[in-house]
Design a protein around this motif. Structure first.
Motif, PDB file in Angstrom:
ATOM      1  N   GLY A 133     -25.074  16.720  89.699  1.00 26.83           N
ATOM      2  CA  GLY A 133     -24.390  15.510  89.246  1.00 26.83           C
ATOM      3  C   GLY A 133     -23.457  15.781  88.077  1.00 26.83           C
ATOM      4  N   ALA A 134     -23.883  16.638  87.162  1.00 31.18           N
ATOM      5  CA  ALA A 134     -23.033  16.969  86.011  1.00 31.18           C
ATOM      6  C   ALA A 134     -21.775  17.702  86.452  1.00 31.18           C
ATOM      7  CB  ALA A 134     -23.827  17.807  85.007  1.00 31.18           C
ATOM      8  N   ILE A 135     -21.928  18.615  87.397  1.00 29.35           N
ATOM      9  CA  ILE A 135     -20.752  19.340  87.901  1.00 29.35           C
ATOM     10  C   ILE A 135     -19.817  18.380  88.636  1.00 29.35           C
ATOM     11  CG2 ILE A 135     -19.968  21.081  89.550  1.00 29.35           C
ATOM     12  CD1 ILE A 135     -22.529  22.662  88.852  1.00 29.35           C
ATOM     13  N   ALA A 136     -20.379  17.582  89.551  1.00 26.44           N
ATOM     14  CA  ALA A 136     -19.551  16.659  90.330  1.00 26.44           C
ATOM     15  C   ALA A 136     -18.902  15.606  89.434  1.00 26.44           C
ATOM     16  CB  ALA A 136     -20.394  15.990  91.409  1.00 26.44           C
ATOM     17  N   GLY A 137     -19.612  15.133  88.426  1.00 25.37           N
ATOM     18  CA  GLY A 137     -19.043  14.136  87.526  1.00 25.37           C
ATOM     19  C   GLY A 137     -17.973  14.701  86.623  1.00 25.37           C
ATOM     20  N   SER A 138     -18.134  15.942  86.207  1.00 25.94           N
ATOM     21  CA  SER A 138     -17.145  16.523  85.303  1.00 25.94           C
ATOM     22  C   SER A 138     -15.836  16.861  86.015  1.00 25.94           C
ATOM     23  CB  SER A 138     -17.708  17.754  84.602  1.00 25.94           C
ATOM     24  OG  SER A 138     -17.984  18.774  85.531  1.00 25.94           O
ATOM     25  N   ILE A 139     -15.905  17.198  87.296  1.00 28.62           N
ATOM     26  CA  ILE A 139     -14.661  17.476  88.025  1.00 28.62           C
ATOM     27  C   ILE A 139     -14.231  16.290  88.896  1.00 28.62           C
ATOM     28  CG2 ILE A 139     -15.053  19.949  88.019  1.00 28.62           C
ATOM     29  CD1 ILE A 139     -15.814  19.730  90.974  1.00 28.62           C
ATOM     30  N   GLU A 140     -15.044  15.245  88.882  1.00 24.13           N
ATOM     31  CA  GLU A 140     -14.777  13.995  89.593  1.00 24.13           C
ATOM     32  C   GLU A 140     -14.596  14.159  91.093  1.00 24.13           C
ATOM     33  OE1 GLU A 140     -11.753  11.699  87.654  1.00 24.13           O
ATOM     34  OE2 GLU A 140     -12.803  11.770  85.730  1.00 24.13           O
ATOM     35  N   ARG A 141     -15.413  15.014  91.679  1.00 29.97           N
ATOM     36  CA  ARG A 141     -15.456  15.164  93.138  1.00 29.97           C
ATOM     37  C   ARG A 141     -16.745  15.872  93.534  1.00 29.97           C
ATOM     38  NH1 ARG A 141     -10.544  17.347  95.036  1.00 29.97           N
ATOM     39  NH2 ARG A 141      -9.688  16.825  93.035  1.00 29.97           N
ATOM     40  N   GLU A 142     -17.135  15.661  94.768  1.00 29.00           N
ATOM     41  CA  GLU A 142     -18.327  16.320  95.293  1.00 29.00           C
ATOM     42  C   GLU A 142     -17.959  17.701  95.828  1.00 29.00           C
ATOM     43  OE1 GLU A 142     -21.085  13.459  97.530  1.00 29.00           O
ATOM     44  OE2 GLU A 142     -19.070  12.655  97.788  1.00 29.00           O
ATOM     45  N   ILE A 143     -18.938  18.591  95.765  1.00 30.22           N
ATOM     46  CA  ILE A 143     -18.716  19.950  96.253  1.00 30.22           C
ATOM     47  C   ILE A 143     -19.797  20.262  97.275  1.00 30.22           C
ATOM     48  CG2 ILE A 143     -18.462  22.353  95.602  1.00 30.22           C
ATOM     49  CD1 ILE A 143     -18.040  21.370  92.736  1.00 30.22           C
ATOM     50  N   GLY A 144     -19.386  20.621  98.472  1.00 27.73           N
ATOM     51  CA  GLY A 144     -20.344  20.891  99.539  1.00 27.73           C
ATOM     52  C   GLY A 144     -21.245  22.071  99.254  1.00 27.73           C
ATOM     53  N   TRP A 145     -20.692  23.147  98.724  1.00 30.73           N
ATOM     54  CA  TRP A 145     -21.525  24.330  98.480  1.00 30.73           C
ATOM     55  C   TRP A 145     -22.543  24.056  97.395  1.00 30.73           C
ATOM     56  CZ3 TRP A 145     -21.369  26.064  93.562  1.00 30.73           C
ATOM     57  CH2 TRP A 145     -20.216  25.839  92.816  1.00 30.73           C
ATOM     58  N   ALA A 146     -22.240  23.133  96.470  1.00 34.22           N
ATOM     59  CA  ALA A 146     -23.220  22.794  95.438  1.00 34.22           C
ATOM     60  C   ALA A 146     -24.400  22.041  96.054  1.00 34.22           C
ATOM     61  CB  ALA A 146     -22.570  21.979  94.336  1.00 34.22           C
ATOM     62  N   ALA A 147     -24.131  21.186  97.029  1.00 32.87           N
ATOM     63  CA  ALA A 147     -25.214  20.488  97.715  1.00 32.87           C
ATOM     64  C   ALA A 147     -26.072  21.472  98.496  1.00 32.87           C
ATOM     65  CB  ALA A 147     -24.652  19.417  98.647  1.00 32.87           C
ATOM     66  N   VAL A 148     -25.432  22.455  99.095  1.00 35.34           N
ATOM     67  CA  VAL A 148     -26.181  23.513  99.791  1.00 35.34           C
ATOM     68  C   VAL A 148     -27.035  24.278  98.783  1.00 35.34           C
ATOM     69  CG1 VAL A 148     -25.960  25.680 101.064  1.00 35.34           C
ATOM     70  CG2 VAL A 148     -24.524  23.742 101.660  1.00 35.34           C
TER      71      VAL A 148
END
Length: 160
Positions: free
Chosen positions: A50-65
């Protein structure tokens, strides 16, 4: 000079001394500790996601993996081969990705309103969930699926 006489069996290694085989690895089958590990790792990984996605303001598929695999691998490594653990890993990784997505929405809202993330999560949780609900799309569910698959495979691999 005389030649050594081979043992009567004809096997030149018959009298040799070898170290005994090592004992088998202990079986890791601690379901309770595996469940606790799944919950703790899911909360930590979800927060980082959540911190990564919130700081760049987008979701990342590899982070969910990564969240799914980390939850599954840690659960399997600690808990062992129990058949419940891969399923629990899937559930915990899905919750972790969901909580991470909610955290990212709250971080974005905090940037827009100059409020703290904690304040938004505590006081306006219903707005955060409705904003998440409005922003979800097919990619959101793909990230959930990827996290679940990674959690299952991580738990199975680590439990071997």
């Amino acid at each position: 000079m005389s030649q050594p006489v081979p043992p009567p069996s004809g096997n030149p290694f018959a009298g040799a001394q070898y170290a005994p085989a090592p004992p088998p690895a202990p079986v890791r089958d601690n379901v309770g500790l595996g469940l606790a590990t799944a919950v703790v790792v899911a909360l930590i990984a979800g927060g980082v996601y959540g911190a990564i996605a919130g700081s760049i303001e987008r979701e990342i598929g590899w982070a969910a993996v990564g969240v799914g695999f980390l939850v599954g691998f840690a659960t399997g490594k600690v808990g062992g081969r129990n058949t419940v653990l891969p399923v629990v890993s899937i559930i915990c990784s899905l919750v972790a990705v969901y909580l991470g997505q909610l955290l990212s929405v709250a971080m974005i809202a905090a940037d827009l309103t100059n409020a703290s993330v904690t304040e938004i999560l505590v006081e306006d949780f219903d707005l955060v969930t409705s904003a998440w609900n409005e922003s979800k799309d097919a990619m959101t569910f793909l990230f959930f699926a990827l996290a679940g698959i990674a959690a299952f495979s991580g738990a199975k691999k680590a439990g071997e």
